[in-house]
Scaffold this motif. Structure first.
Motif, mmCIF file in Angstrom:
data_model
loop_
_atom_site.group_PDB
_atom_site.id
_atom_site.type_symbol
_atom_site.label_atom_id
_atom_site.label_comp_id
_atom_site.label_asym_id
_atom_site.label_seq_id
_atom_site.Cartn_x
_atom_site.Cartn_y
_atom_site.Cartn_z
ATOM 1 N N TYR A 1 -17.601 8.088 -3.354
ATOM 2 C CA TYR A 1 -17.467 6.766 -2.750
ATOM 3 C C TYR A 1 -17.728 5.719 -3.815
ATOM 4 N N TYR A 2 -16.752 4.886 -4.061
ATOM 5 C CA TYR A 2 -16.880 3.811 -5.026
ATOM 6 C C TYR A 2 -16.804 2.484 -4.270
ATOM 7 N N PRO A 3 -17.913 1.728 -4.165
ATOM 8 C CA PRO A 3 -17.882 0.478 -3.405
ATOM 9 C C PRO A 3 -16.905 -0.545 -3.975
ATOM 10 N N SER A 4 -16.599 -0.481 -5.250
ATOM 11 C CA SER A 4 -15.688 -1.467 -5.829
ATOM 12 C C SER A 4 -14.258 -1.295 -5.326
ATOM 13 N N ALA A 5 -13.939 -0.133 -4.761
ATOM 14 C CA ALA A 5 -12.585 0.099 -4.253
ATOM 15 C C ALA A 5 -12.361 -0.606 -2.928
ATOM 16 N N GLY A 6 -13.446 -1.024 -2.236
ATOM 17 C CA GLY A 6 -13.295 -1.748 -0.973
ATOM 18 C C GLY A 6 -13.067 -0.845 0.226
ATOM 19 N N ARG A 7 -13.241 0.472 0.080
ATOM 20 C CA ARG A 7 -13.041 1.385 1.206
ATOM 21 C C ARG A 7 -14.399 1.821 1.751
ATOM 22 N N MET A 8 -14.454 2.086 3.039
ATOM 23 C CA MET A 8 -15.661 2.613 3.659
ATOM 24 C C MET A 8 -15.713 4.117 3.388
ATOM 25 N N PRO A 9 -16.912 4.685 3.246
ATOM 26 C CA PRO A 9 -16.995 6.125 3.022
ATOM 27 C C PRO A 9 -16.582 6.890 4.273
ATOM 28 N N GLY A 10 -16.008 8.074 4.075
ATOM 29 C CA GLY A 10 -15.579 8.893 5.205
ATOM 30 C C GLY A 10 -16.742 9.538 5.931
ATOM 31 N N TYR A 11 -17.809 9.775 5.246
ATOM 32 C CA TYR A 11 -19.001 10.370 5.844
ATOM 33 C C TYR A 11 -20.205 9.886 5.055
ATOM 34 N N GLY A 12 -21.393 10.216 5.490
ATOM 35 C CA GLY A 12 -22.596 9.763 4.808
ATOM 36 C C GLY A 12 -23.158 8.544 5.502
ATOM 37 N N ARG A 13 -24.027 7.811 4.823
ATOM 38 C CA ARG A 13 -24.644 6.662 5.453
ATOM 39 C C ARG A 13 -23.653 5.522 5.570
ATOM 40 N N LEU A 14 -23.847 4.707 6.557
ATOM 41 C CA LEU A 14 -22.972 3.570 6.800
ATOM 42 C C LEU A 14 -23.546 2.370 6.063
ATOM 43 N N GLU A 15 -22.796 1.823 5.149
ATOM 44 C CA GLU A 15 -23.253 0.680 4.381
ATOM 45 C C GLU A 15 -23.104 -0.576 5.232
ATOM 46 N N ILE A 16 -24.222 -1.282 5.469
ATOM 47 C CA ILE A 16 -24.207 -2.523 6.245
ATOM 48 C C ILE A 16 -24.660 -3.639 5.317
ATOM 49 N N GLU A 17 -23.827 -4.624 5.146
ATOM 50 C CA GLU A 17 -24.158 -5.779 4.324
ATOM 51 C C GLU A 17 -24.932 -6.772 5.181
ATOM 52 N N PRO A 18 -26.182 -7.149 4.789
ATOM 53 C CA PRO A 18 -26.940 -8.122 5.588
ATOM 54 C C PRO A 18 -26.357 -9.524 5.422
ATOM 55 N N PRO A 19 -26.578 -10.390 6.428
ATOM 56 C CA PRO A 19 -26.044 -11.755 6.312
ATOM 57 C C PRO A 19 -26.771 -12.529 5.207
ATOM 58 N N ALA A 20 -26.118 -13.570 4.705
ATOM 59 C CA ALA A 20 -26.669 -14.338 3.591
ATOM 60 C C ALA A 20 -27.847 -15.202 4.014
ATOM 61 N N ASN A 21 -27.906 -15.630 5.260
ATOM 62 C CA ASN A 21 -28.970 -16.534 5.705
ATOM 63 C C ASN A 21 -30.092 -15.781 6.418
ATOM 64 N N ARG A 22 -30.324 -14.541 6.084
ATOM 65 C CA ARG A 22 -31.366 -13.744 6.734
ATOM 66 C C ARG A 22 -32.743 -14.145 6.207
ATOM 67 N N ARG A 23 -33.786 -13.727 6.924
ATOM 68 C CA ARG A 23 -35.164 -13.970 6.493
ATOM 69 C C ARG A 23 -35.511 -12.942 5.420
ATOM 70 N N LEU A 24 -35.913 -13.419 4.245
ATOM 71 C CA LEU A 24 -36.212 -12.528 3.133
ATOM 72 C C LEU A 24 -37.614 -11.960 3.270
ATOM 73 N N PRO A 25 -37.858 -10.760 2.758
ATOM 74 C CA PRO A 25 -39.216 -10.200 2.803
ATOM 75 C C PRO A 25 -40.139 -10.935 1.841
ATOM 76 N N GLN A 26 -41.458 -10.710 2.018
ATOM 77 C CA GLN A 26 -42.427 -11.340 1.129
ATOM 78 C C GLN A 26 -42.252 -10.774 -0.282
ATOM 79 N N PRO A 27 -42.423 -11.637 -1.294
ATOM 80 C CA PRO A 27 -42.308 -11.108 -2.657
ATOM 81 C C PRO A 27 -43.463 -10.154 -2.969
ATOM 82 N N ALA A 28 -43.213 -9.208 -3.806
ATOM 83 C CA ALA A 28 -44.220 -8.214 -4.161
ATOM 84 C C ALA A 28 -45.283 -8.853 -5.036
#
Length: 148
Positions: free
Chosen positions: A78-105
């Motif tokens: 699976y190459y993410p740069s190709a723009g295709r979803m993987p046929g199996y494995g984990r489902l890649e979910i892109e979070p929204p840009a305006n989400r609440r960020l976690p606390q910095p480490a």
């Protein structure tokens, strides 16, 4: 009589030259580990040819009964740069840009150092110094010259 002895001697000396030219049956040293010869799985197959470390020349071996092995297996990368979803494995979910960020480490810093052990105190001249012995004055370039 001489011809018979000569013929027997000739046959005996040339038979050793044909001793290693037969075929070999390949048996793997460990079960489940294939023996690959030129892209062919030669496990439990017959191999014919004059080859190996003890031979002076290299002749391409012939494998009878082997299976061809794919040198580049198709594993479905699976190459993410190709723009295709993987046929199996984990489902890649892109979070929204305006989400609440976690606390910095929290910060982390670690350092190492090394140094020599301190030297012992230096003592002055010893109490009883050894006597000074002078070397004799002798010139080797003049053989008649003796020390005084």
């Amino acid at each position: 009589m001489r011809i018979g002895v000569t013929l027997a001697l000739f046959i005996a000396t040339t038979s050793a030259a044909f001793a290693g030219g037969g075929f070999e049956i390949v048996i793997p040293g460990r079960p489940g580990v294939p023996i690959i010869i030129n892209g062919v799985d030669a496990s439990y197959a017959v191999v014919e040819g004059d080859w190996g470390l003890g031979k002076g020349t290299h002749v391409e071996p012939t494998v009878y009964g082997g299976r061809y092995i794919d040198p580049v297996p198709n594993v479905g990368h699976y190459y993410p740069s190709a723009g295709r979803m993987p046929g199996y494995g984990r489902l890649e979910i892109e979070p929204p840009a305006n989400r609440r960020l976690p606390q910095p480490a929290e910060g982390y810093h670690q350092s190492w150092s090394a140094q020599s052990a301190p030297l012992p105190a230096q003592s002055n001249v010893p109490v009883n110094p050894p006597e000074i012995i002078y070397a004799p004055d002798y010139d080797r370039r003049r053989p008649g010259h003796l020390p005084r």
